[in-house]
Scaffold this motif. Structure first.
Motif, PDB file in Angstrom:
ATOM      1  N   VAL A  23      56.793 -66.292 -24.170  1.00 61.75           N
ATOM      2  CA  VAL A  23      55.983 -65.226 -23.576  1.00 61.75           C
ATOM      3  C   VAL A  23      54.560 -65.381 -24.094  1.00 61.75           C
ATOM      4  O   VAL A  23      54.354 -65.508 -25.297  1.00 61.75           O
ATOM      5  CB  VAL A  23      56.501 -63.822 -23.976  1.00 61.75           C
ATOM      6  N   ASP A  24      53.607 -65.386 -23.172  1.00 61.61           N
ATOM      7  CA  ASP A  24      52.215 -65.219 -23.562  1.00 61.61           C
ATOM      8  C   ASP A  24      51.826 -63.830 -23.081  1.00 61.61           C
ATOM      9  O   ASP A  24      51.642 -63.600 -21.883  1.00 61.61           O
ATOM     10  CB  ASP A  24      51.323 -66.301 -22.935  1.00 61.61           C
ATOM     11  N   ALA A  25      51.741 -62.901 -24.023  1.00 57.60           N
ATOM     12  CA  ALA A  25      51.559 -61.490 -23.660  1.00 57.60           C
ATOM     13  C   ALA A  25      50.128 -61.179 -23.232  1.00 57.60           C
ATOM     14  O   ALA A  25      49.864 -60.107 -22.684  1.00 57.60           O
ATOM     15  CB  ALA A  25      51.958 -60.611 -24.849  1.00 57.60           C
ATOM     16  N   VAL A  27      47.791 -63.573 -21.332  1.00 57.61           N
ATOM     17  CA  VAL A  27      47.696 -64.959 -20.857  1.00 57.61           C
ATOM     18  C   VAL A  27      46.258 -65.385 -20.592  1.00 57.61           C
ATOM     19  O   VAL A  27      45.924 -66.573 -20.697  1.00 57.61           O
ATOM     20  CB  VAL A  27      48.634 -65.184 -19.647  1.00 57.61           C
ATOM     21  N   GLY A  28      45.348 -64.442 -20.267  1.00 56.32           N
ATOM     22  CA  GLY A  28      43.919 -64.772 -20.115  1.00 56.32           C
ATOM     23  C   GLY A  28      43.709 -65.922 -19.142  1.00 56.32           C
ATOM     24  O   GLY A  28      44.194 -65.896 -18.014  1.00 56.32           O
ATOM     25  N   ALA A  29      42.993 -66.948 -19.596  1.00 62.21           N
ATOM     26  CA  ALA A  29      42.744 -68.106 -18.726  1.00 62.21           C
ATOM     27  C   ALA A  29      43.875 -69.124 -18.812  1.00 62.21           C
ATOM     28  O   ALA A  29      43.778 -70.219 -18.253  1.00 62.21           O
ATOM     29  CB  ALA A  29      41.428 -68.749 -19.107  1.00 62.21           C
ATOM     30  N   SER A  76      50.819 -54.603 -18.597  1.00 64.59           N
ATOM     31  CA  SER A  76      50.415 -54.476 -19.990  1.00 64.59           C
ATOM     32  C   SER A  76      51.554 -54.954 -20.888  1.00 64.59           C
ATOM     33  O   SER A  76      52.725 -54.701 -20.606  1.00 64.59           O
ATOM     34  CB  SER A  76      50.107 -53.015 -20.318  1.00 64.59           C
ATOM     35  N   TYR A  77      51.200 -55.579 -21.982  1.00 56.66           N
ATOM     36  CA  TYR A  77      52.239 -56.016 -22.926  1.00 56.66           C
ATOM     37  C   TYR A  77      52.939 -54.831 -23.584  1.00 56.66           C
ATOM     38  O   TYR A  77      53.960 -54.988 -24.240  1.00 56.66           O
ATOM     39  CB  TYR A  77      51.682 -56.992 -23.966  1.00 56.66           C
ATOM     40  N   VAL A  78      52.396 -53.635 -23.376  1.00 63.48           N
ATOM     41  CA  VAL A  78      53.059 -52.431 -23.889  1.00 63.48           C
ATOM     42  C   VAL A  78      54.442 -52.282 -23.234  1.00 63.48           C
ATOM     43  O   VAL A  78      55.351 -51.668 -23.807  1.00 63.48           O
ATOM     44  CB  VAL A  78      52.159 -51.199 -23.619  1.00 63.48           C
ATOM     45  N   ILE A  97      50.496 -63.450 -28.871  1.00 61.37           N
ATOM     46  CA  ILE A  97      49.639 -62.322 -28.478  1.00 61.37           C
ATOM     47  C   ILE A  97      48.244 -62.633 -29.030  1.00 61.37           C
ATOM     48  O   ILE A  97      48.053 -62.669 -30.246  1.00 61.37           O
ATOM     49  CB  ILE A  97      50.149 -60.976 -29.053  1.00 61.37           C
ATOM     50  N   ASP A  98      47.316 -62.887 -28.113  1.00 61.93           N
ATOM     51  CA  ASP A  98      45.945 -63.247 -28.495  1.00 61.93           C
ATOM     52  C   ASP A  98      45.067 -62.060 -28.110  1.00 61.93           C
ATOM     53  O   ASP A  98      44.701 -61.905 -26.945  1.00 61.93           O
ATOM     54  CB  ASP A  98      45.582 -64.540 -27.725  1.00 61.93           C
ATOM     55  N   LEU A  99      44.777 -61.223 -29.094  1.00 56.79           N
ATOM     56  CA  LEU A  99      44.101 -59.950 -28.795  1.00 56.79           C
ATOM     57  C   LEU A  99      42.612 -60.180 -28.534  1.00 56.79           C
ATOM     58  O   LEU A  99      42.108 -61.271 -28.681  1.00 56.79           O
ATOM     59  CB  LEU A  99      44.309 -58.991 -29.972  1.00 56.79           C
ATOM     60  N   GLY A 100      41.949 -59.161 -28.110  1.00 54.30           N
ATOM     61  CA  GLY A 100      40.506 -59.291 -27.908  1.00 54.30           C
ATOM     62  C   GLY A 100      40.145 -59.676 -26.490  1.00 54.30           C
ATOM     63  O   GLY A 100      40.955 -59.586 -25.578  1.00 54.30           O
ATOM     64  N   MET A 104      35.827 -65.330 -20.239  1.00 54.16           N
ATOM     65  CA  MET A 104      35.466 -64.894 -18.882  1.00 54.16           C
ATOM     66  C   MET A 104      34.992 -63.438 -18.905  1.00 54.16           C
ATOM     67  O   MET A 104      33.983 -63.098 -18.291  1.00 54.16           O
ATOM     68  CB  MET A 104      36.685 -65.070 -17.962  1.00 54.16           C
ATOM     69  N   GLN A 105      35.700 -62.596 -19.636  1.00 48.85           N
ATOM     70  CA  GLN A 105      35.345 -61.168 -19.657  1.00 48.85           C
ATOM     71  C   GLN A 105      33.971 -60.956 -20.306  1.00 48.85           C
ATOM     72  O   GLN A 105      33.143 -60.218 -19.785  1.00 48.85           O
ATOM     73  CB  GLN A 105      36.433 -60.363 -20.374  1.00 48.85           C
ATOM     74  N   VAL A 106      33.731 -61.628 -21.440  1.00 48.65           N
ATOM     75  CA  VAL A 106      32.443 -61.449 -22.120  1.00 48.65           C
ATOM     76  C   VAL A 106      31.308 -62.025 -21.271  1.00 48.65           C
ATOM     77  O   VAL A 106      30.217 -61.468 -21.218  1.00 48.65           O
ATOM     78  CB  VAL A 106      32.423 -62.172 -23.490  1.00 48.65           C
TER      79      VAL A 106
END
Ligand SMILES: C[S@@+](CC[C@H](N)C(=O)[O-])C[C@H]1O[C@@H](n2cnc3c(N)ncnc32)[C@H](O)[C@@H]1O
Length: 305
Positions: A23-25, A27-29, A76-78, A97-100, A104-106
């Protein structure tokens, strides 16, 4: 292609196997997910989650070569436990889980995460979230705003910042807010080694996205979802998140969590994990040089007993 933070370390920590479930909670890019799918070929499968539909589009493009081995869901990973139940994945072999924020978002000014470019005060990971940073900045009572900036931004001058915001309201853009905050913070003594608006922006982002509550909610679900010997790897980017992960890993790796000096154990708690990293793993100088945003990353890894 841009490499995600602590890429090798994540692959090394999760030790992907050819038939594993991952699981990549966040996943981002899709960078970590790509590595996990690549290293668990030919049969490893991965569930990738993200609440940001733009991020999920990027992941979808990047992971397309893996076909049905990559399952991507906007969630959501919740809700991790519930989602895994629905998929019939009773036990998984690794979770990252890679938080932050993602690059792309920044780097998308309209998302409002950066105080360096002018944009609406948004900061939502999930565009369906009804509350944006502008709502908090313009509507919270001064004392609540000050508490939020103190608690989530660890900003010592939170009261001055909240006062300045309230006086300057309504604030609509990132640069307007950054200017007001900088003026309030910079009037104090002491050296500034970060941009004066950094802490206030962090605080607002954490509050808008309920980030700390989300981390607290996902950790037990993640541990629960792991097969014996399966591993959970969490990358955090500030001390508030890292503290939650560290505390949870410490507590869950102990058999008794009774208060100290209690003569007989009454808690009935049993360790469910073993800490693989007593101290967090941090990026080396080469990674920080090529990706300065990685400098505050901290990776902690635990293994299910
Ligand atoms: C640092 S990025 C992940 C980058 C990713 N590891 C990669 O390799 O590209 C964090 C991601 O988590 C997502 N996110 C934030 N909160 C979330 C939540 N509660 N549930 C799922 N995804 C979330 C963000 O939208 C963002 O895309």
């Amino acid at each position: 292609m841009h490499r995600p933070v602590l890429y090798q370390e994540i692959i090394h920590a999760l030790r992907p196997r050819r038939d594993g479930l991952y699981v990549d909670a966040t996943v981002g890019a899709g960078g970590h997910a790509w590595g996990l799918l690549q290293s668990s070929a030919p049969d490893g499968r991965l569930l990738g989650l993200d609440i940001d539909p733009q991020a999920l589009d990027l992941a979808r493009q990047r992971l397309e070569p893996f076909g049905e081995r990559a399952i991507l869901v906007r969630a959501s990973y919740v809700s991790l436990g519930k989602l895994l139940d629905q998929m019939g994945w009773r036990e998984v072999n690794g979770i990252v889980i890679d938080l932050g924020m993602s690059s792309m978002q920044v780097d998308t000014p309209e998302r409002g995460f950066s105080f360096l470019v002018d944009a609406p005060l948004d900061m939502r990971f999930d565009p369906d979230n009804p509350v944006s940073a502008a709502d908090l900045v313009n509507n919270l009572p001064e004392s609540e705003l000050a508490d939020l900036i103190y608690r989530y931004g660890e900003e010592k001058r939170s009261r001055q910042v909240a006062r300045a915001i309230v006086v300057a309201r309504p604030l609509e853009s990132t640069l307007e807010l950054a200017k007001v905050v900088s003026k309030a913070v910079s009037s104090g003594k002491g050296r500034q080694d970060i941009h004066p608006a950094t802490r206030t922006f962090q605080a607002l982002r954490i509050a808008v996205n309920h980030e700390l509550e989300a981390v607290e909610a996902v950790l037990p679900q993640a541990v629960d979802a792991l097969a014996a010997g399966g591993r959970l790897a969490v990358i955090s980017f500030h001390s508030l998140e890292d503290r939650i992960v560290k505390h949870y890993f410490r507590q869950e790796s102990r058999d008794c969590i009774c208060p100290p000096r209690q003569p007989v154990c009454t808690c009935g708690h049993h360790a469910s994990i073993r800490e693989i990293t007593r101290r967090p793993i941090m990026p080396g100088p080469a990674e920080i040089e090529s990706n300065p945003r990685a400098r505050s990353a901290r990776l902690r890894v635990a293994e299910k007993l």
